[in-house]
Design a protein around this motif. Sequence first.
Motif, PDB file in Angstrom:
ATOM      1  N   PRO A   1       8.501  18.075 -35.770  1.00 31.52           N
ATOM      2  CA  PRO A   1       7.324  18.905 -36.040  1.00 31.52           C
ATOM      3  C   PRO A   1       7.474  20.354 -35.546  1.00 31.52           C
ATOM      4  O   PRO A   1       7.035  21.290 -36.218  1.00 31.52           O
ATOM      5  CB  PRO A   1       6.192  18.186 -35.286  1.00 31.52           C
ATOM      6  N   VAL A   2       8.091  20.542 -34.390  1.00 34.28           N
ATOM      7  CA  VAL A   2       8.290  21.915 -33.894  1.00 34.28           C
ATOM      8  C   VAL A   2       9.179  22.691 -34.874  1.00 34.28           C
ATOM      9  O   VAL A   2       8.885  23.836 -35.233  1.00 34.28           O
ATOM     10  CB  VAL A   2       8.907  21.908 -32.472  1.00 34.28           C
ATOM     11  N   TRP A   3      10.244  22.054 -35.357  1.00 34.11           N
ATOM     12  CA  TRP A   3      11.138  22.767 -36.286  1.00 34.11           C
ATOM     13  C   TRP A   3      10.420  23.063 -37.611  1.00 34.11           C
ATOM     14  O   TRP A   3      10.611  24.123 -38.198  1.00 34.11           O
ATOM     15  CB  TRP A   3      12.444  21.991 -36.503  1.00 34.11           C
ATOM     16  N   LYS A   4       9.549  22.131 -38.063  1.00 35.66           N
ATOM     17  CA  LYS A   4       8.741  22.406 -39.272  1.00 35.66           C
ATOM     18  C   LYS A   4       7.896  23.657 -39.033  1.00 35.66           C
ATOM     19  O   LYS A   4       7.716  24.489 -39.922  1.00 35.66           O
ATOM     20  CB  LYS A   4       7.818  21.227 -39.614  1.00 35.66           C
ATOM     21  N   GLY A   5       7.350  23.779 -37.821  1.00 35.68           N
ATOM     22  CA  GLY A   5       6.571  24.973 -37.475  1.00 35.68           C
ATOM     23  C   GLY A   5       7.444  26.223 -37.534  1.00 35.68           C
ATOM     24  O   GLY A   5       7.016  27.264 -38.056  1.00 35.68           O
ATOM     25  N   MET A   6       8.666  26.123 -37.034  1.00 37.40           N
ATOM     26  CA  MET A   6       9.599  27.266 -37.089  1.00 37.40           C
ATOM     27  C   MET A   6       9.859  27.642 -38.545  1.00 37.40           C
ATOM     28  O   MET A   6       9.867  28.819 -38.912  1.00 37.40           O
ATOM     29  CB  MET A   6      10.924  26.901 -36.406  1.00 37.40           C
ATOM     30  N   GLU A   7      10.058  26.624 -39.391  1.00 38.38           N
ATOM     31  CA  GLU A   7      10.307  26.890 -40.825  1.00 38.38           C
ATOM     32  C   GLU A   7       9.105  27.585 -41.460  1.00 38.38           C
ATOM     33  O   GLU A   7       9.273  28.469 -42.315  1.00 38.38           O
ATOM     34  CB  GLU A   7      10.633  25.576 -41.544  1.00 38.38           C
ATOM     35  N   GLU A   8       7.900  27.202 -40.993  1.00 42.10           N
ATOM     36  CA  GLU A   8       6.713  27.862 -41.552  1.00 42.10           C
ATOM     37  C   GLU A   8       6.632  29.320 -41.069  1.00 42.10           C
ATOM     38  O   GLU A   8       6.248  30.203 -41.837  1.00 42.10           O
ATOM     39  CB  GLU A   8       5.457  27.079 -41.160  1.00 42.10           C
ATOM     40  N   CYS A   9       7.013  29.579 -39.819  1.00 38.56           N
ATOM     41  CA  CYS A   9       7.055  30.974 -39.323  1.00 38.56           C
ATOM     42  C   CYS A   9       7.989  31.800 -40.209  1.00 38.56           C
ATOM     43  O   CYS A   9       7.702  32.958 -40.537  1.00 38.56           O
ATOM     44  CB  CYS A   9       7.552  31.031 -37.877  1.00 38.56           C
ATOM     45  N   LEU A  10       9.099  31.181 -40.610  1.00 40.67           N
ATOM     46  CA  LEU A  10      10.074  31.871 -41.473  1.00 40.67           C
ATOM     47  C   LEU A  10       9.462  32.129 -42.852  1.00 40.67           C
ATOM     48  O   LEU A  10       9.519  33.252 -43.366  1.00 40.67           O
ATOM     49  CB  LEU A  10      11.336  30.999 -41.587  1.00 40.67           C
ATOM     50  N   SER A  11       8.856  31.094 -43.432  1.00 39.87           N
ATOM     51  CA  SER A  11       8.340  31.288 -44.802  1.00 39.87           C
ATOM     52  C   SER A  11       7.128  32.216 -44.801  1.00 39.87           C
ATOM     53  O   SER A  11       6.874  32.892 -45.792  1.00 39.87           O
ATOM     54  CB  SER A  11       8.040  29.953 -45.490  1.00 39.87           C
ATOM     55  N   ASN A  12       6.399  32.304 -43.675  1.00 35.75           N
ATOM     56  CA  ASN A  12       5.272  33.251 -43.580  1.00 35.75           C
ATOM     57  C   ASN A  12       5.730  34.694 -43.388  1.00 35.75           C
ATOM     58  O   ASN A  12       4.906  35.596 -43.357  1.00 35.75           O
ATOM     59  CB  ASN A  12       4.365  32.892 -42.391  1.00 35.75           C
ATOM     60  N   GLY A  13       7.035  34.889 -43.131  1.00 30.47           N
ATOM     61  CA  GLY A  13       7.533  36.256 -42.920  1.00 30.47           C
ATOM     62  C   GLY A  13       7.276  36.778 -41.513  1.00 30.47           C
ATOM     63  O   GLY A  13       7.419  37.960 -41.240  1.00 30.47           O
ATOM     64  N   TRP A  14       6.905  35.876 -40.583  1.00 28.70           N
ATOM     65  CA  TRP A  14       6.665  36.313 -39.198  1.00 28.70           C
ATOM     66  C   TRP A  14       7.998  36.584 -38.507  1.00 28.70           C
ATOM     67  O   TRP A  14       8.060  37.292 -37.514  1.00 28.70           O
ATOM     68  CB  TRP A  14       5.887  35.256 -38.417  1.00 28.70           C
ATOM     69  N   THR A  15       9.043  35.946 -38.992  1.00 29.36           N
ATOM     70  CA  THR A  15      10.396  36.161 -38.471  1.00 29.36           C
ATOM     71  C   THR A  15      11.366  36.168 -39.647  1.00 29.36           C
ATOM     72  O   THR A  15      11.113  35.511 -40.662  1.00 29.36           O
ATOM     73  CB  THR A  15      10.772  35.073 -37.434  1.00 29.36           C
TER      74      THR A  15
END
Length: 282
Positions: free
Chosen positions: A129-143
């Motif tokens: 779940p934490v890595w899914k959150g990281m992937e969402e940060c990436l797709s949101n353009g936050w990183t």
Amino acid sequence: METVSISNRDITTGQQKHEIEMPRFGLGVYLMGEPGECRDAVRHALDKGYRLIDTAMAYGNEDEVGEAIRDSGIPRDEIFVVTKLRQPHANSHEETLERCQQSLENLGLDYMDLYLVHAPPKDQEARGPVWKGMEECLSNGWTRSIGVSNYGAHHLDAMLSYAEFLPSVNQIEISPWLQRPALRAAIREVGAVPMAYSPLARGHKVDDPSLAALAESLGCTPAQAAIKWCIDSGAITIPKSSNPSRIEENIGSLSVDLSGTESAFADLEESYVSGWDPTSEP
Ligand SMILES: NC(=O)c1ccc[n+]([C@@H]2O[C@H](COP(=O)([O-])OP(=O)(O)OC[C@H]3O[C@@H](n4cnc5c(N)ncnc54)[C@H](OP(=O)(O)O)[C@@H]3O)[C@@H](O)[C@H]2O)c1
């Protein structure tokens, strides 16, 4: 500043995704606790040509990193900012998103360049779940990229069962005294690049007599020799210094030529861990 391409490989297609350029050398800002210390160090480093800054929420100085970047007048897109999700905050998908937003607020930036999970979450069930959150940060353009830190080969291997995008970087302790060939091979296997923290073994090894002899033969300082070895070994390297002259000395490592010293550096290996080593956690 020389760069390396990093990317988050798409696990289903095998394609390199989100490929970006990252400087091979930068400033680490751990243990800059005095008010203004981190801001002044980052500002000096940027003035002297550094373009990569490695911070973390755990270091308590993301705000000063952001301040120094804004004060420098250097365009944001010329500076590469790395920060990290704290191990005690790596509990869930939702918390990962919240903490990423908090880091951006602390930095005062719209995006970071690389967001790392600081160490494998203690709760093994939380890793997916934490890595899914990281992937969402990436797709949101936050990183612009996502990676991990302090992941051992078994942690990377487990990611194959839950990741959509594999990490671009694994930041681990690497120095001439801790060379880690097996873990580097596992990092390459998932398409990531190793990033060397504590390249001076936290300063413990700068006075090593073998390193001093090597440095003398190369016409550079011991710290420069150690830093350049890390870079030449293929690791993105981030020595920390709060001292203006050492900040300059350390970037001077980029012009050091280590030719002919391969076996002398190989002899320095002693599996020396200078800080923590979560790579061996279950
Ligand atoms: N992901 C992780 O778990 C993790 C863990 C540790 C570190 N890191 C990152 O990696 C960065 C670097 O690692 P580190 O801070 O642990 O250790 P390091 O860079 O190996 O060593 C820093 C120490 O060496 C001294 N130093 C720096 N340049 C020197 C020189 N030219 N000659 C002599 N001494 C010198 C510094 O003192 P002065 O400041 O007084 O110069 C400081 O005491 C950190 O700042 C952080 O960004 C990440």
